[in-house]
Write an enzyme that holds these catalytic residues in place. Structure first.
Site, PDB file in Angstrom:
ATOM      1  N   CYS A 129      46.519  48.046  53.038  1.00 22.98           N
ATOM      2  CA  CYS A 129      45.219  48.278  53.678  1.00 22.98           C
ATOM      3  C   CYS A 129      44.537  49.411  52.926  1.00 22.98           C
ATOM      4  CB  CYS A 129      45.452  48.655  55.148  1.00 22.98           C
ATOM      5  SG  CYS A 129      43.928  49.073  56.006  1.00 22.98           S
ATOM      6  N   CYS A 136      32.400  56.980  57.138  1.00 17.30           N
ATOM      7  CA  CYS A 136      31.589  55.767  57.308  1.00 17.30           C
ATOM      8  C   CYS A 136      30.239  56.181  57.876  1.00 17.30           C
ATOM      9  CB  CYS A 136      32.295  54.801  58.266  1.00 17.30           C
ATOM     10  SG  CYS A 136      31.498  53.189  58.378  1.00 17.30           S
ATOM     11  N   CYS A 140      30.423  53.042  65.047  1.00 18.00           N
ATOM     12  CA  CYS A 140      31.016  52.211  66.092  1.00 18.00           C
ATOM     13  C   CYS A 140      31.700  53.143  67.095  1.00 18.00           C
ATOM     14  CB  CYS A 140      31.997  51.226  65.478  1.00 18.00           C
ATOM     15  SG  CYS A 140      31.200  50.194  64.226  1.00 18.00           S
ATOM     16  N   CYS A 143      35.613  53.732  67.143  1.00 20.33           N
ATOM     17  CA  CYS A 143      36.294  53.951  65.861  1.00 20.33           C
ATOM     18  C   CYS A 143      36.264  55.415  65.487  1.00 20.33           C
ATOM     19  CB  CYS A 143      35.618  53.120  64.769  1.00 20.33           C
ATOM     20  SG  CYS A 143      36.278  53.444  63.113  1.00 20.33           S
ATOM     21  N   SER A 249      34.245  42.258  62.257  1.00 21.68           N
ATOM     22  CA  SER A 249      34.493  43.106  63.430  1.00 21.68           C
ATOM     23  C   SER A 249      33.538  42.677  64.523  1.00 21.68           C
ATOM     24  CB  SER A 249      34.276  44.573  63.074  1.00 21.68           C
ATOM     25  OG  SER A 249      35.272  44.991  62.182  1.00 21.68           O
ATOM     26  N   PHE A 250      33.961  41.711  65.309  1.00 24.56           N
ATOM     27  CA  PHE A 250      33.048  41.093  66.275  1.00 24.56           C
ATOM     28  C   PHE A 250      32.973  41.920  67.557  1.00 24.56           C
ATOM     29  CE2 PHE A 250      31.155  37.501  68.624  1.00 24.56           C
ATOM     30  CZ  PHE A 250      30.198  37.166  67.694  1.00 24.56           C
ATOM     31  N   CYS A 371      44.520  52.139  62.650  1.00 25.65           N
ATOM     32  CA  CYS A 371      43.104  52.377  62.324  1.00 25.65           C
ATOM     33  C   CYS A 371      42.588  53.707  62.876  1.00 25.65           C
ATOM     34  CB  CYS A 371      42.216  51.292  62.910  1.00 25.65           C
ATOM     35  SG  CYS A 371      42.816  49.642  62.669  1.00 25.65           S
TER      36      CYS A 371
HETATM   37  N1  SAH Z   1      34.248  48.976  58.396  1.00 28.71           N
HETATM   38  C1  SAH Z   1      34.935  47.757  58.361  1.00 28.71           C
HETATM   39  C2  SAH Z   1      36.388  47.852  57.930  1.00 28.71           C
HETATM   40  C3  SAH Z   1      37.220  49.020  58.434  1.00 28.71           C
HETATM   41  S1  SAH Z   1      37.723  49.027  60.114  1.00 28.71           S
HETATM   42  C4  SAH Z   1      34.836  47.072  59.698  1.00 28.71           C
HETATM   43  O1  SAH Z   1      34.376  47.681  60.644  1.00 28.71           O
HETATM   44  O2  SAH Z   1      35.174  45.897  59.777  1.00 28.71           O
HETATM   45  C5  SAH Z   1      39.015  47.813  60.246  1.00 28.71           C
HETATM   46  C6  SAH Z   1      39.152  47.243  61.659  1.00 28.71           C
HETATM   47  O3  SAH Z   1      39.723  48.203  62.574  1.00 28.71           O
HETATM   48  C7  SAH Z   1      37.810  46.868  62.247  1.00 28.71           C
HETATM   49  O4  SAH Z   1      37.874  45.622  62.891  1.00 28.71           O
HETATM   50  C8  SAH Z   1      37.585  47.976  63.236  1.00 28.71           C
HETATM   51  O5  SAH Z   1      36.666  47.572  64.205  1.00 28.71           O
HETATM   52  C9  SAH Z   1      38.971  48.226  63.763  1.00 28.71           C
HETATM   53  N2  SAH Z   1      39.130  49.517  64.454  1.00 28.71           N
HETATM   54  C10 SAH Z   1      38.493  50.682  64.224  1.00 28.71           C
HETATM   55  N3  SAH Z   1      38.901  51.648  65.081  1.00 28.71           N
HETATM   56  C11 SAH Z   1      39.836  51.087  65.857  1.00 28.71           C
HETATM   57  C12 SAH Z   1      40.644  51.571  66.925  1.00 28.71           C
HETATM   58  N4  SAH Z   1      40.562  52.833  67.331  1.00 28.71           N
HETATM   59  N5  SAH Z   1      41.502  50.703  67.516  1.00 28.71           N
HETATM   60  C13 SAH Z   1      41.607  49.440  67.069  1.00 28.71           C
HETATM   61  N6  SAH Z   1      40.878  48.919  66.076  1.00 28.71           N
HETATM   62  C14 SAH Z   1      39.988  49.723  65.483  1.00 28.71           C
HETATM   63 FE1  SF4 Z   2      32.675  52.107  60.075  1.00 30.06          FE
HETATM   64 FE2  SF4 Z   2      34.188  49.916  60.490  1.00 30.06          FE
HETATM   65 FE3  SF4 Z   2      34.658  52.188  61.869  1.00 30.06          FE
HETATM   66 FE4  SF4 Z   2      32.455  50.757  62.364  1.00 30.06          FE
HETATM   67  S1  SF4 Z   2      34.606  50.096  62.690  1.00 30.06           S
HETATM   68  S2  SF4 Z   2      32.538  53.008  62.132  1.00 30.06           S
HETATM   69  S3  SF4 Z   2      31.942  50.004  60.332  1.00 30.06           S
HETATM   70  S4  SF4 Z   2      34.887  51.911  59.655  1.00 30.06           S
END
Ligand code: SAH
Ligand code: SF4
Length: 396
Positions: A129, A136, A140, A143, A249-250, A371
């Site tokens: 990964c 970023c 979100c 995240c 990331s839906f 993540c």
């Molecule tokens: N920015 C991109 C890729 C990085 S995040 C994106 O958003 O798709 C990779 C995945 O981890 C994404 O689906 C994101 O939504 C998820 N993710 C982020 N924070 C998380 C958390 N605290 N718990 C579970 N999944 C999370």
């Molecule tokens: Fe950035 Fe992906 Fe995290 Fe959203 S989920 S803040 S796009 S890293």
């Protein structure tokens, strides 16, 4: 070391190499860029393509970092290369190995910034990964990376360098003359670390082209998955210019909820996103799209959500699988993880509708490798170091 063997936590610190100023890094250049750089250095134009091919193979097929090892090049030419170029990848600052074999690396890149890389061994394969940005720009709400200020985009060299670093650590570079190893420890790449890969499109593309190159790391495009929050205009480009698998990331089934969880939804809403996804498999000739769906207690995890999700996918006829991600909590996070029963019930509705609905296993929990967790761990480590210094009266 066998990465699948259970190993207790192991942290090591490697001192940083000094970077030689004024030299260009060959890692991350496209073939054309490398050719131009060699010509600039004085390589005759009619030799440049062949030299590029030779150097390319030493770097990406054999994992060499020293021009002196490039034995099919003349001695004087090797010396000339060493004067003008370096072959450099991110520096591993710490490496931790989880009880389940997951490896987490903290890598330092130019400017002293740090990015996380996680290696996840599985039966018959292994997934790396990797990160595309430091922090970023998107925010979100679930995240942790989204709470950090973007520091910068990674270069193509820093992106492919994460893969090379992991191959070093797994000791997986082939030896000349050895039989080809079909069962690789590092067999898959996911762009699911820090950052939004489609906001750093060109560098991500160039790095993934290197990963797929037949004379180098040779990963099939089907073994690379790019995860995006939904940068709609770049989705078609991903199909055309990279052709890897796509994860999205839906996370929500109504615009009201998705606007909060994934704020880029305010720019491109669910319908626009689904339209781009419906075109993706045709354009890239690829398999199913992975819908990532983080399970947040009482926010997006109802039976109605599950039905709406299926309805969206069916309405647009998207070949899909739905990856349910139990929320990884972080300090100050405004959400809770859905209960296991709720996650199973949600998965079951999706499964009954004819779609695969795997629940993502949390890996490397003991080393905070999930993540968004790594950065917080480093921040904590820093704080405690400061505290130690304060206690020892060192910071006065
Ligand atoms: N920015 C991109 C890729 C990085 S995040 C994106 O958003 O798709 C990779 C995945 O981890 C994404 O689906 C994101 O939504 C998820 N993710 C982020 N924070 C998380 C958390 N605290 N718990 C579970 N999944 C999370
Ligand atoms: Fe950035 Fe992906 Fe995290 Fe959203 S989920 S803040 S796009 S890293």
């Amino acid at each position: 070391m066998d990465p699948k063997a259970p190993i207790t936590q192991d942290v090591m610190t490697i001192p940083r190499k000094t970077i030689e100023a004024g030299k260009r890094n060959l890692v991350g250049m496209t073939r054309d860029q490398m050719r131009d750089a060699l010509i600039e250095m004085g390589t005759p134009e009619k030799q440049a393509k062949m030299r590029t091919g030779q150097i390319w193979q030493w770097i990406y097929q054999w994992g060499k970092r020293d021009f002196a090892d490039m034995t099919n090049l003349g001695k004087a030419y090797r010396a000339q290369l060493a004067e003008h170029f370096v072959i450099e990848i991110p520096e591993v600052v710490t490496r931790q190995v989880s009880e389940d074999g997951t490896r987490k690396y903290l890598c330092r890149i130019a400017g002293g910034h740090e990015v996380e890389v996680v290696y996840i061994p599985e039966e018959g394969r292994g997934t790396l990964c990797i990160s595309s940005q430091v922090g970023c720009t998107l925010t979100c709400s679930f995240c942790h990376t989204g709470t950090q200020k973007l520091v910068r985009n990674l270069t193509a060299g820093e992106i492919i360098g994460q893969v090379m670093m992991a191959r070093d650590d797994l000791d997986e570079w082939p030896v000349p003359g050895a039989p080809k190893d079909e069962t690789r420890l590092l067999s898959n790449i996911v762009l699911m670390g820090m950052g939004e890969p489609l906001y750093n499109f060109d560098n991500v593309r160039d790095a993934m082209k290197i990963a797929m190159d037949a004379e180098g790391i040779q990963l099939s495009r089907r073994r690379i998955t790019l995860s995006t929050s939904g940068v709609v205009p770049e989705i078609a480009r991903t199909a055309e210019e990279i052709g890897c698998l796509l994860a999205i990331s839906f996370h929500a089934t109504t615009d009201d909820v998705r606007d909060v969880l994934v704020p880029i939804n305010k720019r491109w809403n669910i319908e626009e996103l689904l339209g781009a996804l419906a075109d993706y498999p045709k354009a890239s000739n690829s398999e199913r799209i992975t819908f990532e769906y983080v399970m947040l207690d009482g926010v997006n995890d109802s039976d109605e959500d599950a039905h709406r999700l299926i309805d969206h996918i069916k309405r647009h006829n998207i070949p899909a699988k739905i990856n349910l991600i139990p929320f990884n909590e972080w300090p100050g996070a405004p959400y809770k993880r859905s209960s296991n029963n709720r996650i199973r019930a949600f998965a079951n509705i999706i499964y009954q509708a004819g779609y695969a609905s795997p629940i993502r296993k949390t890996r490397g929990e003991d080393i905070m490798a999930a993540c968004g967790q790594l950065k917080s761990a480093t921040e904590r480590a820093r704080k405690s170091r400061k505290q130690i210094e304060a206690e020892a009266g060192l910071n006065t």
